[in-house]
Design a protein around this motif. Structure first.
Motif, PDB file in Angstrom:
ATOM      1  N   HIS A 105      -5.442  23.350  26.888  1.00  0.00           N
ATOM      2  CA  HIS A 105      -4.607  22.866  27.989  1.00  0.00           C
ATOM      3  C   HIS A 105      -4.348  21.380  27.744  1.00  0.00           C
ATOM      4  N   PRO A 106      -3.179  20.874  28.130  1.00  0.00           N
ATOM      5  CA  PRO A 106      -2.786  19.505  27.744  1.00  0.00           C
ATOM      6  C   PRO A 106      -3.767  18.422  28.203  1.00  0.00           C
ATOM      7  N   GLU A 107      -3.924  17.421  27.353  1.00  0.00           N
ATOM      8  CA  GLU A 107      -4.738  16.238  27.665  1.00  0.00           C
ATOM      9  C   GLU A 107      -3.868  14.994  27.539  1.00  0.00           C
ATOM     10  N   LEU A 108      -4.216  13.957  28.310  1.00  0.00           N
ATOM     11  CA  LEU A 108      -3.433  12.711  28.289  1.00  0.00           C
ATOM     12  C   LEU A 108      -3.472  12.032  26.919  1.00  0.00           C
ATOM     13  N   PHE A 115       0.437  14.592  32.045  1.00  0.00           N
ATOM     14  CA  PHE A 115      -0.519  15.181  32.984  1.00  0.00           C
ATOM     15  C   PHE A 115      -1.434  16.152  32.255  1.00  0.00           C
ATOM     16  N   ALA A 116      -2.717  16.061  32.552  1.00  0.00           N
ATOM     17  CA  ALA A 116      -3.703  16.949  31.944  1.00  0.00           C
ATOM     18  C   ALA A 116      -3.893  18.162  32.840  1.00  0.00           C
ATOM     19  N   GLY A 117      -3.238  19.243  32.470  1.00  0.00           N
ATOM     20  CA  GLY A 117      -3.261  20.439  33.310  1.00  0.00           C
ATOM     21  C   GLY A 117      -4.395  21.374  32.959  1.00  0.00           C
ATOM     22  N   SER A 119      -5.898  23.311  35.597  1.00  0.00           N
ATOM     23  CA  SER A 119      -6.393  23.777  36.888  1.00  0.00           C
ATOM     24  C   SER A 119      -5.192  23.798  37.828  1.00  0.00           C
ATOM     25  N   GLN A 122      -2.854  21.284  40.768  1.00  0.00           N
ATOM     26  CA  GLN A 122      -3.169  19.852  40.774  1.00  0.00           C
ATOM     27  C   GLN A 122      -2.024  18.976  40.266  1.00  0.00           C
ATOM     28  N   ALA A 125       0.072  17.669  43.176  1.00  0.00           N
ATOM     29  CA  ALA A 125      -0.527  16.521  43.869  1.00  0.00           C
ATOM     30  C   ALA A 125      -0.394  15.253  43.024  1.00  0.00           C
ATOM     31  N   PHE A 126      -0.646  15.397  41.730  1.00  0.00           N
ATOM     32  CA  PHE A 126      -0.555  14.266  40.802  1.00  0.00           C
ATOM     33  C   PHE A 126       0.874  13.695  40.805  1.00  0.00           C
ATOM     34  N   GLY A 129       1.649  11.230  43.483  1.00  0.00           N
ATOM     35  CA  GLY A 129       1.181   9.887  43.125  1.00  0.00           C
ATOM     36  C   GLY A 129       2.147   9.185  42.186  1.00  0.00           C
ATOM     37  N   LEU A 130       2.639   9.910  41.182  1.00  0.00           N
ATOM     38  CA  LEU A 130       3.595   9.313  40.231  1.00  0.00           C
ATOM     39  C   LEU A 130       4.876   8.891  40.964  1.00  0.00           C
TER      40      LEU A 130
ATOM     41  N   ASN B  86      -4.972  17.078  48.016  1.00  0.00           N
ATOM     42  CA  ASN B  86      -3.790  16.276  47.727  1.00  0.00           C
ATOM     43  C   ASN B  86      -4.110  14.784  47.757  1.00  0.00           C
ATOM     44  N   GLY B  89      -5.556  14.208  44.274  1.00  0.00           N
ATOM     45  CA  GLY B  89      -4.532  14.389  43.233  1.00  0.00           C
ATOM     46  C   GLY B  89      -3.500  13.269  43.260  1.00  0.00           C
TER      47      GLY B  89
END
Lengths: 277, 338
Positions: A105-108, A115-117, A119, A122, A125-126, A129-130, B86, B89
């Protein structure tokens, strides 16, 4: 209306990527073909038409962000990132192997990954923030986030959905890869998402619904004017495993690599798709 | 010598209270102040100093005190509603965009988002400072649902995380400042209930370095949070019985100050730990891990013995569930008998 020549060229590219997805998963003997094949048309249009990114400068501050919230569909993501030049093509054949840049699964730490997915839920939600940071810093960049329909069973998707509308994040574009199938069966049988468009609309989003395998519709949706003060979601109606007859809508190929016979058959099917186009 | 130290510390304590009154923003209650008071106060100061600081809360900003930041910097404050996943996140996304992020809620509710914290904040080593207030059974009459006694344990297992619990409001202020300058994720455990002030304005706090409040040669009590004051009282009672007991405040539970822990264990050979937390996974476990590898010796853990408490005042609960100064004292005596 989308440029016909462009649509045709991108469709051809996407089908080439389908072959690479299969090769990557077959070589690793593991990975998620179903969701990679369903997302690839939209991902191709995003990376080769829409996203402002720089392969030579992956951390460019003004880049558009792309969040693959359905992180298990990493093979589709990696083949596109490699084709964009974020890393060497031969990295693809080290997918999931020890000491590899390309994790399951992807890592930064992988160039081009925002995005490190892995799960589910998430990434939504991330992305809030961006998008908030983009607003705070008066940046022009757009945050694109791709989620799945099975993923939409996660409560945090809806927490984030509410927040996006509440904070008026018109710099956020979600793409729902609505491929109808999840690990143990059809999504409508496991936990029915119901009328996705009505739900997102009720949550305060601008909703565009398309056939997620029709390159003209994909381009039109990505190029559509966004609505001021509202986040946008493109509901891409897709088919899990699209392009390989025995993988299509077959939950057994959610997270399983094809054997040699299946691999050869799948490649032959994609080859004939490319010849036809 | 020790008696003189105690007298000095009482004198200093008075001057701390005076100092806080001069600062004017911290509420004083019978000479006690809640560590959460430092959160809002210092968050505002950090926010003034650095425009890159943002704060988030999950509809508890009046309780966690993040509302002080909200009042001064409304554009940099986000009330995420009652949605902890949230909250975490979104905090991660802001941190990935270069912000210094403070995310607060009650300690117990922060646990609801544990796997989000693990997969998005800890895994990516993002600069998110989680603050959990209303921790421990000292939270009192709200009862079991509100009394976090497992938070230290779970945050301690997350790679890249710092875990800090100040013993008083002065230390909480220092911890806030030093955590804001530390580039990485952390969990700050604060209390609702006012607790005694143990440090003065001249206190030199150092993240990751144990705070020796009282020296001694017969035994050492490693304590954290509200149990530091209880342990000082216990040591004072033991002094009257002719026992010389050191009290070391472990404000930074992770990374733990291995050298100080081993030094005091070696010196006293008798170790008691004291915390308002389950003895499984908390400070007691952290100390046992250090001593098991570096200096095995006699040890006893004071804390919640793998059970939940109930409604009541913090003081009543400490007496009933074995966390009072009296219990710490008894634990030391029992250990010294062995």
């Amino acid at each position: 209306m989308a440029d016909l020549h462009l649509a045709k060229e991108l469709q051809r590219k996407a089908n080439q990527f389908r072959k690479e997805i299969l090769e990557v998963i077959y070589t690793a003997k593991a990975g998620h073909p179903g969701g990679s094949l369903s997302e690839i048309d939209v991902l191709t249009a995003l990376y080769f038409h829409k996203l402002k990114v720089r392969a030579a400068e992956p951390e460019w501050a003004d880049r558009d962000r792309f969040v693959l919230s359905k992180g298990h569909a990493s093979p589709g993501y990696y083949v596109v990132l490699a084709a964009k030049g974020f890393f060497a093509h031969e990295e693809l054949l080290k997918f999931r192997k020890i000491n590899s840049m390309l994790q399951g699964h992807p890592e930064l730490s992988t160039p081009g990954v925002d995005f490190a997915g892995g799960s589910l839920g998430q990434g939504m939600a991330f992305s809030i923030g961006l998008a908030l940071a983009g607003k705070l810093d008066n940046k022009e960049y757009i945050v694109y986030v791709m989620i799945g329909d099975g993923e939409s069973q996660e409560g945090v998707v809806w927490e984030a959905s509410m927040a996006a509308a509440h904070f008026k994040l018109d710099n956020l574009v979600a793409i729902l890869d609505k491929n109808q199938v999840q690990q143990t069966g059809k999504t409508k049988d496991v936990m029915d998402l119901g009328d996705a468009a009505s739900k997102w609309k009720a949550f305060g989003w601008h909703v565009i619904e398309i056939d997620g395998h029709d390159m003209h519709q994909i381009l039109d949706a990505l190029d559509a004017k966004r609505v001021q003060g509202k986040p946008t979601i493109i509901i891409a109606n897709t088919i899990k495993g699209k392009g390989v007859s025995f993988m299509e809508l077959n939950h057994k190929f959610h997270g399983k690599a094809p054997n040699e016979e299946e691999y050869k058959k799948a490649i032959a099917e994609i080859d004939s798709l490319i010849t036809e186009s | 010598m020790v008696g003189a130290q105690f007298a000095l510390s009482m004198l200093l304590k008075k001057s701390y209270i005076k100092f806080i009154n001069m600062a004017g923003t911290v509420v004083k209650q019978e000479g006690k102040v809640a560590t959460r008071e430092a959160y809002g106060k210092v968050l505002v100061e950090i926010g003034r100093k650095n425009p890159n600081v943002v704060a988030l809360d999950a509809d508890l900003s009046d309780s966690t005190k993040s509302e002080m930041f909200q009042k001064e910097f409304p554009e940099r404050f986000f009330n995420m509603g009652i949605a902890e996943q949230n909250l975490m996140g979104t905090a991660a996304g802001l941190a990935a965009s270069g912000k210094i992020v403070f995310a607060s809620t009650f300690a117990i509710f922060s646990e609801r988002a544990f796997e989000v914290v693990r997969n998005v904040i800890s895994r990516n080593k993002l600069n998110v400072k989680i603050t959990g207030t209303h921790a421990g059974i000292i939270t009192g009459s709200d009862g079991k649902s509100a009394q976090a006694i497992e938070d230290i344990s779970i945050y301690r297992t997350l790679p890249n995380f710092y875990v800090v619990q100040p013993a008083d409001v002065i230390e909480a202020e220092h911890a806030m400042w030093q955590l804001s300058e530390h580039n990485g994720p952390s969990y700050l455990r604060l209390l609702r209930e006012p607790t005694a002030i143990l440090h003065d304005a001249g206190y030199r706090f150092q993240l990751g370095k144990a705070d020796v409040l009282r020296d001694g040669k017969d035994a050492v009590i490693f304590a954290t949070g509200a149990l530091v004051a209880e342990s000082l009282n216990a040591a004072e009672m033991l002094q009257a019985e002719g026992r010389s007991v050191a009290v070391v405040n472990i404000h930074t539970i992770k990374p733990i100050d291995v050298n100080s822990v081993v030094e005091f264990a070696r010196k006293t050979k008798h170790v008691v730990t004291a915390e308002d937390h389950n003895i499984i996974g908390g400070l007691g476990s952290a100390i046992a891990e250090v001593l098991g590898e570096h200096y095995p010796c006699k040890m006893k853990r004071v804390g919640m013995h793998d059970r939940y408490a109930e409604s009541g005042s913090g003081e009543e609960l400490y007496k009933k569930y074995g966390l009072s100064a009296e219990h710490v004292k008894d634990a030391v005596k029992e250990l010294l008998k062995k």
